[in-house]
Design an enzyme around this catalytic site. Structure first.
Site, PDB file in Angstrom:
ATOM      1  N   PRO A  58       0.888  -1.230   0.046  1.00 48.76           N
ATOM      2  CA  PRO A  58      -0.166  -0.042  -0.054  1.00 48.76           C
ATOM      3  C   PRO A  58       1.038   1.345   0.061  1.00 48.76           C
ATOM      4  O   PRO A  58       1.718   1.335   0.716  1.00 48.76           O
ATOM      5  CB  PRO A  58      -0.766   0.033   1.358  1.00 48.76           C
ATOM      6  CG  PRO A  58      -0.954  -1.465   1.819  1.00 48.76           C
ATOM      7  CD  PRO A  58       0.637  -1.923   1.179  1.00 48.76           C
ATOM      8  N   GLU A  59       0.622   2.085  -0.959  1.00 52.35           N
ATOM      9  CA  GLU A  59       1.360   3.371  -1.119  1.00 52.35           C
ATOM     10  C   GLU A  59       0.486   4.501  -0.773  1.00 52.35           C
ATOM     11  O   GLU A  59      -0.540   4.362  -0.210  1.00 52.35           O
ATOM     12  CB  GLU A  59       1.565   3.769  -2.408  1.00 52.35           C
ATOM     13  CG  GLU A  59       2.834   2.761  -3.005  1.00 52.35           C
ATOM     14  CD  GLU A  59       3.891   2.866  -2.522  1.00 52.35           C
ATOM     15  OE1 GLU A  59       4.387   3.993  -1.825  1.00 52.35           O
ATOM     16  OE2 GLU A  59       4.787   2.086  -2.827  1.00 52.35           O
TER      17      GLU A  59
END
Ligand SMILES: [Zn+2]
Length: 271
Positions: free
Chosen positions: A2-3
């Protein structure tokens, strides 16, 4: 992994579900996250009302009446909203049940995420206190970046991926923003010109905002930060396109390695 856009998408999904709810029950099935979940985690939380959900870099800050729950999704974590009592599946490590009859469930197969209960100002915590500005804030602009880059010989791509300079510019977004700004990723940060910094800060904001916008449109009751992330739906110009023709000038995209990470750029469009 997850960014920043996925974490912001998660925040927007869970905030309306959590805000103004009381925590009625907490289940911890596995404490062995990146840092162990404290033994008093459940008793610290139960009975408290959630007053807000914010984000700093890739950390979610769930503000309670007393203290803050600092949550990180790690490499593979996700937060989902489900009815209270939904049967747990593999890797469902933490449930936080709410007075509304719904709960927040944390799933993390690789267990690099964390859930920390903090008292006092969370921004003074060692995990947050050294972070650079948020990329979408007004504090992050060409003048700021140019001042930080003065006399620095580090490559511009690694420079913008350093969280002490600016948070949330992951590998994909760094490559894409440098393409849009027309800047080669290996150039020394200290040699970038003022107008190039203007294009670069603008491009970073553009690619992140576009990814958040796309992520936000897929969100319903199910909030997933590790499944179909926003950037896969974005049209990528260089990332993972080594050898393929540039969408702008048809020159084959070049792949290099910088700091053990793959970098992609167009020798025709980037100088
Ligand atoms: Zn090109």
């Amino acid at each position: 992994m997850p960014e920043l856009p996925e974490v912001e998408t998660t925040r927007r999904g869970i905030a309306p579900v959590l805000e103004n709810q009381c925590i009625t029950s907490v289940s911890v099935r596995d404490r062995r996250l990146r840092w162990p979940v404290s033994k008093t985690f459940a008793e610290d939380l139960i009975g408290q009302r959630i007053t807000g959900v914010s984000r700093r870099a890739k950390y979610l800050l769930i503000t309670l009446e007393r203290g803050t729950l600092l949550w990180h999704l790690g490499m593979s974590g996700s937060l989902r909203v489900l009815p209270n009592g939904s049967p747990a599946q593999a890797h469902d490590h933490i449930d936080v049940e709410l007075s509304s009859g719904r709960m927040l469930r944390f799933n993390d197969p690789r267990r690099f995420g964390c859930a920390l209960w903090l008292l006092g100002d969370p921004h003074q915590h060692e995990l947050l206190s050294h972070l650079g500005p948020e990329p979408l804030s007004d504090d992050f602009d060409a003048e700021y970046l140019a001042a930080k880059a003065r006399k620095r010989s580090v490559a511009i791509k690694q420079f913008i991926m350093n969280a002490e300079i600016v948070v949330g510019v992951g590998n994909i977004y760094a490559s894409e923003a440098l393409f849009r700004a027309g800047i080669r990723p290996e150039r020394a940060a200290g040699r970038i010109k003022p107008d190039e910094f203007k294009r670069l800060t603008h491009s970073i904001k553009l690619v992140l905002a576009a990814a958040i916008k796309v992520g936000g449109t897929t969100l319903r009751d199910y909030v997933n930060a590790s499944g179909a992330p926003g950037y896969f739906r974005q049209k990528l110009f260089v990332y993972e396109r080594g050898g393929e023709p540039c969408r702008n000038c048809k020159t084959p995209i070049v792949q290099i390695t910088q700091g053990n990470r793959s970098t992609y750029y167009c020798p025709g469009c980037q100088r």
